[in-house]
Design a protein around this motif. Structure first.
Motif, PDB file in Angstrom:
ATOM      1  N   GLY A   1       0.825  -1.197   0.000  1.00 23.91           N
ATOM      2  CA  GLY A   1       0.000   0.000   0.000  1.00 23.91           C
ATOM      3  C   GLY A   1       0.864   1.253   0.000  1.00 23.91           C
ATOM      4  N   GLU A   2       0.409   2.267  -0.712  1.00 26.56           N
ATOM      5  CA  GLU A   2       1.155   3.524  -0.774  1.00 26.56           C
ATOM      6  C   GLU A   2       1.335   4.130   0.611  1.00 26.56           C
ATOM      7  OE1 GLU A   2       0.991   7.660  -3.407  1.00 26.56           O
ATOM      8  OE2 GLU A   2      -0.602   6.159  -3.583  1.00 26.56           O
ATOM      9  N   ASN A   3       0.387   3.891   1.502  1.00 23.49           N
ATOM     10  CA  ASN A   3       0.480   4.400   2.871  1.00 23.49           C
ATOM     11  C   ASN A   3       1.709   3.841   3.595  1.00 23.49           C
ATOM     12  OD1 ASN A   3      -1.265   2.001   2.537  1.00 23.49           O
ATOM     13  ND2 ASN A   3      -1.377   1.992   4.752  1.00 23.49           N
ATOM     14  N   GLU A   4       1.965   2.544   3.429  1.00 25.61           N
ATOM     15  CA  GLU A   4       3.138   1.942   4.075  1.00 25.61           C
ATOM     16  C   GLU A   4       4.433   2.414   3.400  1.00 25.61           C
ATOM     17  OE1 GLU A   4       3.327   0.429   6.779  1.00 25.61           O
ATOM     18  OE2 GLU A   4       1.247  -0.131   7.168  1.00 25.61           O
TER      19      GLU A   4
ATOM     20  N   CYS B   1      -7.660   3.580  -0.756  1.00 28.49           N
ATOM     21  CA  CYS B   1      -8.165   4.093   0.510  1.00 28.49           C
ATOM     22  C   CYS B   1      -7.572   5.484   0.704  1.00 28.49           C
ATOM     23  CB  CYS B   1      -7.789   3.167   1.674  1.00 28.49           C
ATOM     24  SG  CYS B   1      -6.000   2.987   1.921  1.00 28.49           S
ATOM     25  N   ARG B   2      -7.762   6.059   1.871  1.00 30.91           N
ATOM     26  CA  ARG B   2      -7.189   7.363   2.171  1.00 30.91           C
ATOM     27  C   ARG B   2      -6.784   7.389   3.638  1.00 30.91           C
ATOM     28  NH1 ARG B   2     -12.597   7.372   1.397  1.00 30.91           N
ATOM     29  NH2 ARG B   2     -13.930   8.250   3.045  1.00 30.91           N
ATOM     30  N   LEU B   3      -5.822   8.226   3.949  1.00 32.66           N
ATOM     31  CA  LEU B   3      -5.410   8.435   5.331  1.00 32.66           C
ATOM     32  C   LEU B   3      -5.965   9.778   5.768  1.00 32.66           C
ATOM     33  CD1 LEU B   3      -3.430   6.124   4.578  1.00 32.66           C
ATOM     34  CD2 LEU B   3      -1.796   7.185   6.128  1.00 32.66           C
TER      35      LEU B   3
ATOM     36  N   MET C   1      -3.787  12.034   2.731  1.00 33.51           N
ATOM     37  CA  MET C   1      -3.252  11.460   1.499  1.00 33.51           C
ATOM     38  C   MET C   1      -4.161  10.342   1.013  1.00 33.51           C
ATOM     39  SD  MET C   1      -0.048   8.906   2.449  1.00 33.51           S
ATOM     40  CE  MET C   1      -0.066   8.177   0.807  1.00 33.51           C
ATOM     41  N   LYS C   2      -4.114  10.100  -0.294  1.00 32.52           N
ATOM     42  CA  LYS C   2      -4.833   8.981  -0.894  1.00 32.52           C
ATOM     43  C   LYS C   2      -3.828   7.872  -1.197  1.00 32.52           C
ATOM     44  CE  LYS C   2      -8.647  11.694  -2.759  1.00 32.52           C
ATOM     45  NZ  LYS C   2      -9.437  12.066  -3.945  1.00 32.52           N
ATOM     46  N   SER C   3      -4.294   6.644  -1.083  1.00 26.14           N
ATOM     47  CA  SER C   3      -3.394   5.503  -1.201  1.00 26.14           C
ATOM     48  C   SER C   3      -3.974   4.444  -2.132  1.00 26.14           C
ATOM     49  CB  SER C   3      -3.144   4.907   0.187  1.00 26.14           C
ATOM     50  OG  SER C   3      -2.362   3.737   0.121  1.00 26.14           O
TER      51      SER C   3
END
Length: 283
Positions: free
Chosen positions: A68-71, A90-92, A175-177
């Protein structure tokens, strides 16, 4: 042999395995071990925790990884983004108790925020000149305000139902992921060649998504009008029929405009419209 790190469980795991299967990467259906080799492609899959994937790729334990882009953003490891995969979106976001008025991001100044993503949150707060206390939690972050552990949370949001059930509301999207294919920056020429073939297969699967193969019988005297409304990839295929004045027309339509186009085709005299799913498209 190219080693790819994959999340060991969860939604991203399922969607990643579907992508590999659609790319004809065959893996043993037996009980999964830490490392599984494909039976028909020079790839082996390493199953890891999602937050371990960026480091494993950066250090060369794995050659590439799907994460995931978040990680990826949280860990800030020295691995490169090879491809955005378009799934597991998803989004943060920052969320707070729904009964409290929200005047803006300044509300978080001096507040305690619970999160599993302290790096992303810290960068965001610093950029907005907000000084908050970041409380790192692994697990169910959304319960923190309800038990008095924090004033607000910063966490992943998909549908938002978890926030609602905990009497929280989303107030800032930080942010979007989505799923990323990341890679080690020092791959050998041999591994790059394998990666190129894998990317080719993934692109063929991606191109076919939401596409329909459409066949129809069309009157020749309306053929130019019918072709004019088709947003296909290239000029449609046209073949004569035994019946005088008619032809068979084949094209590809995007599902998002499918019914609108079909309605126009019918009004122009198209008949016997046959719609088929597309598994892969090779450019």
């Amino acid at each position: 042999m190219l080693r790819i790190a994959v999340q060991a469980k969860g939604r991203l795991f399922e969607e990643t395995m579907n992508l590999l299967a659609e790319s004809d990467i065959k893996l043993s259906p037996s009980k999964r071990t830490l490392l599984v080799q494909s039976s028909n492609f020079p790839v082996e899959v390493l199953f890891l925790r999602d937050d371990d994937i960026p480091q494993s790729v950066a250090t060369g334990v794995a050659d590439i990884g799907i994460v995931g882009e978040n990680e990826y953003a949280e860990k800030k490891e020295d691995a490169e983004i090879i491809k955005r995969l378009g799934f597991s979106k998803c989004r943060l976001s920052l969320a707070m108790p729904k009964d409290i008025d929200y005047p803006g991001v300044s509300w978080f100044h001096g507040k305690k925020i619970a999160t599993s993503y302290p790096v992303i949150l810290g960068d965001y707060l610093k950029a907005h000149g907000v000084n908050s206390e970041i409380h790192v939690i692994t697990g169910s972050v959304e319960v923190a305000p309800g038990i008095g552990l924090a004033d607000a949370i910063f966490d992943i949001v998909s549908s938002g139902s978890t926030l609602v059930s905990n009497r929280l509301r989303e107030v800032e999207v930080v942010m979007k992921s989505e799923a990323l294919l990341i890679g080690n920056k020092n791959l050998s020429a041999e591994k790059k060649a394998i990666l190129d073939e894998l990317l080719f297969r993934m692109h063929a699967v991606e191109t076919a998504e939401d596409k329909k193969y459409v066949l129809m019988n069309a009157p020749k005297d309306r053929l130019e009008d019918i072709i004019a409304v088709l947003p296909g990839m290239k000029s449609p295929t046209v073949m004569p029929l035994a019946q005088e004045g008619w032809c068979s027309l084949h094209t590809v339509l995007d599902e998002k405009c499918f019914w609108e186009i079909i309605g126009k085709l019918k009004s122009m005299g198209a008949e016997g419209i046959l719609v088929l799913p597309i598994e892969k498209m090779i450019p």
